[in-house]
Design a protein around this motif. Sequence first.
Motif, PDB file in Angstrom:
ATOM      1  N   THR A   1       0.835  -1.200   0.000  1.00 40.51           N
ATOM      2  CA  THR A   1       0.000   0.000   0.000  1.00 40.51           C
ATOM      3  C   THR A   1       0.870   1.250   0.000  1.00 40.51           C
ATOM      4  N   GLY A   2       0.288   2.330  -0.480  1.00 40.97           N
ATOM      5  CA  GLY A   2       0.939   3.632  -0.380  1.00 40.97           C
ATOM      6  C   GLY A   2       1.774   4.058  -1.565  1.00 40.97           C
ATOM      7  N   GLY A   3       2.091   3.150  -2.483  1.00 40.68           N
ATOM      8  CA  GLY A   3       2.911   3.529  -3.628  1.00 40.68           C
ATOM      9  C   GLY A   3       2.126   4.347  -4.636  1.00 40.68           C
ATOM     10  N   TYR A   4       2.800   5.315  -5.278  1.00 42.77           N
ATOM     11  CA  TYR A   4       2.133   6.155  -6.280  1.00 42.77           C
ATOM     12  C   TYR A   4       3.194   6.913  -7.062  1.00 42.77           C
ATOM     13  N   ASP A   5       3.003   6.999  -8.403  1.00 43.19           N
ATOM     14  CA  ASP A   5       3.919   7.755  -9.262  1.00 43.19           C
ATOM     15  C   ASP A   5       5.381   7.353  -9.053  1.00 43.19           C
ATOM     16  N   GLY A   6       5.633   6.050  -9.102  1.00 42.55           N
ATOM     17  CA  GLY A   6       7.004   5.567  -8.999  1.00 42.55           C
ATOM     18  C   GLY A   6       7.491   5.346  -7.589  1.00 42.55           C
ATOM     19  N   LYS A   7       6.748   5.831  -6.600  1.00 38.85           N
ATOM     20  CA  LYS A   7       7.142   5.641  -5.204  1.00 38.85           C
ATOM     21  C   LYS A   7       6.622   4.286  -4.718  1.00 38.85           C
ATOM     22  N   GLY A   8       7.368   3.680  -3.799  1.00 41.83           N
ATOM     23  CA  GLY A   8       6.956   2.380  -3.270  1.00 41.83           C
ATOM     24  C   GLY A   8       7.327   1.219  -4.169  1.00 41.83           C
ATOM     25  N   VAL A   9       8.215   1.456  -5.135  1.00 43.17           N
ATOM     26  CA  VAL A   9       8.693   0.409  -6.048  1.00 43.17           C
ATOM     27  C   VAL A   9      10.212   0.511  -6.126  1.00 43.17           C
TER      28      VAL A   9
END
Length: 426
Positions: free
Chosen positions: A195-203
């Motif tokens: 949860t929480g990843g968005y626009d390249g974040k959290g990967v």
Amino acid sequence: MVIEDLMGVVGKHCGSKNRFFFRYLATYPSFYFLNPSTLPSCRQALNRSAYLRRMKIGILGGGQLGRMLLQAAANYPIETFVMENEADCPAAHLCHHFTKGDIRNYEDVYRFGQQVDALTIEIENVNVEALEKLEMEGKKIFPRPSVLRTIKDKILQKNYYASFQIPTSEFVVTENHHAVQALAHMLPMVQKMATGGYDGKGVQVIKEADQLKQAWDQPSVIEKMVNIRKEIAQMVAINEKGETAIYPPVEMIFDPYLNLLDYQLCPAELDQKTRWKAEAIALTVVKNFNSPGIFAIEMFVDDEGDVLVNETAPRVHNSGHHTIEAHYSSQFDMLWRVILGYPLGNTNAIMPSVMVNIIGAENYEGIARYEGLDEVLRIDNAFVHIYGKKKTKPGRKMGHVTILARDRQELSFQSHKVKQLLRVIA
């Protein structure tokens, strides 16, 4: 008596001051010869609330997606409501009613939803429990809360693909940092926070065994890296009747450093067999959600020509921005059609296109300035969208440019020209 009866129906449902319908009666004398037996069907047609009254529609989130959704809303009888925590967000000045609130907070979302006829989202990170309560009370949610619950958790999302035998990359679910250490056989791998990843974040990509110690210590999906030939996306709209409209696939090129969409080309260059696979997979993903809405299905095409689902966004999406100018019905127009119960739009392309994201330049943070904007605005068939964000920072999406051209080489040339000319600095 027939014309008087029909005027009575119009007056009842539209108000006596609605001049449009009376002008229509005066302009088209064939109405004078309606058979009285047809009046019940006339009443049914005139009584469709979606066509006759101004619906109150709420949008959770006030970023650039909400902004472009509101721009398309001007074509329809809609009273728009937006909730966002930032009073100066990109969508704030375009809606009829703005509410400052937290889209992740139960009470804020529930109170906001009570004042509208239907709700939609511009980001998945919303309070699903409040939406479920509102749905139980009869509010329409696009997409349904059950879809959001599945999509916003990447573990549930991957399990969804597996349960419906939808092709996706090999994956393992992990609960903590220690579980990732035991997966050296999956290298090279991609770790995605649940949860929480968005626009390249959290990967993050983990290629070597000595990088395993950098794994995040939280629930994640670990995917074995795919030998990617192309990354594509397919937009699909589905209405409450289960009817679908599918856009041509786009080829996406990502910034390897930011893990953000850099630019994309439409249509994607795919052989017919691969295109059929992609369409069939995208439709399978969407139809099994059992929810109206618009969906972006991001997929990999590997070296063997297999098509694998990467992720799904249950909303308007960056990969569909080009449709504003390049297609007869944009993704934003299409979502309004779904919400209002109107016929689905025409997804055909008017002309091939390229869409370039305008990203905040590295080493600049502060009040945004657009260097090279005048030169870009002089490009033929270039459509510039500035999102209205006051401050820039490295990697922040600040706008996009869509260019139309018949020739693919021309699209490639102009996209690189835009990337070289236009910078967002502070």
